[in-house]
Write a protein that holds these residues in place. Structure first.
Motif, PDB file in Angstrom:
ATOM      1  N   HIS A 117      55.695 -18.047   4.597  1.00 39.81           N
ATOM      2  CA  HIS A 117      56.049 -18.140   3.180  1.00 39.81           C
ATOM      3  C   HIS A 117      56.040 -19.568   2.637  1.00 39.81           C
ATOM      4  CE1 HIS A 117      57.555 -14.159   4.353  1.00 39.81           C
ATOM      5  NE2 HIS A 117      57.334 -13.836   3.105  1.00 39.81           N
ATOM      6  N   PHE A 121      56.686 -21.319  -1.415  1.00 39.62           N
ATOM      7  CA  PHE A 121      57.811 -22.248  -1.574  1.00 39.62           C
ATOM      8  C   PHE A 121      57.301 -23.633  -1.968  1.00 39.62           C
ATOM      9  CE2 PHE A 121      60.243 -18.915   0.168  1.00 39.62           C
ATOM     10  CZ  PHE A 121      61.595 -19.240   0.139  1.00 39.62           C
ATOM     11  N   ARG A 137      59.222 -18.737  -5.690  1.00 37.17           N
ATOM     12  CA  ARG A 137      59.944 -18.524  -4.436  1.00 37.17           C
ATOM     13  C   ARG A 137      61.315 -17.889  -4.638  1.00 37.17           C
ATOM     14  NH1 ARG A 137      61.190 -24.760  -2.484  1.00 37.17           N
ATOM     15  NH2 ARG A 137      62.874 -25.247  -3.927  1.00 37.17           N
TER      16      ARG A 137
END
Length: 205
Positions: A117, A121, A137
């Motif tokens: 992820h 982010f 995010r």
């Protein structure tokens, strides 16, 4: 005459137990060389510049890993930082997910989640310049790894594009890569599903 080191089938559904035992045996040396292939890919990253940036892809990984190690991070986080962009060469549009799949069988689940992820982010730092939602995010704000991913990006990823930073060499990190990829794949004692570790050690948050 059939080669005794070759399976009998041309369709997998026709394979026998003996065929698949043979394939399992023959695959072991290949699996054992995963670390070599990962290190080779990192070497190739050293030959490819990040277009427009001041450093190579390899140097970005080395800087990230060096910062992680200097922060006191454990081996899973250091190797995660080193390899967080390793998927860039083949999958630039979804490199974060590809990178995560490379390490997922061998590191804690939270490290793999963060690598998977980190792309969304990381958009916090530049997304608004492209008209994107820099706060995308926030959809993960209730995930237990949210803070880890935000810190990973702030401390080790977005800051690691400095040509003057004194990164450690790939040779320095090679034993760590070999140790991690030498682990039994998907070992529950390694993955520790549900455990969230701090970036500067292995204690729980």
């Amino acid at each position: 005459m059939t080669d005794p080191r070759t399976v009998s089938f041309t369709q997998m559904k026709d394979g026998t137990q003996q065929d698949y035992a043979l394939l399992e045996e023959l695959e072991k040396p290949f699996l054992g060389m995963t670390a070599d292939r990962v290190l080779d890919e990192l070497q190739r990253a050293g030959e490819a510049t990040l277009e427009g940036y001041k450093i190579t892809r390899l140097e970005h990984g080395l800087q990230s890993a060096t910062r992680a190690e200097r922060d006191g991070a454990d081996i899973d986080w250091v190797v995660g930082a080193l390899l967080h962009d390793i998927g860039d060469g083949l999958a630039p549009q979804n490199h974060d997910r590809m990178s995560a799949e490379v390490i997922r069988p061998f590191v804690r689940w939270d490290v793999a989640w963060v690598v998977e992820h980190h792309g969304i982010f990381q958009m916090f730092y530049y997304g608004h310049h492209y008209g994107w939602d820099r706060n995308a995010r926030e959809q993960f704000k209730d995930h237990p790894c949210y803070d880890s991913c935000a810190a990973f990006c702030e401390r080790w990823d977005q800051s690691s594009f400095d040509p003057d930073y004194d990164s450690k060499t790939l040779e320095h990190f090679e034993p760590m890569v070999r140790e991690v990829f030498g682990r039994k794949a998907y070992d529950p004692d390694v993955l520790r599903e549900g455990h969230v570790s701090v970036l500067t050690g292995s204690d729980t948050l």
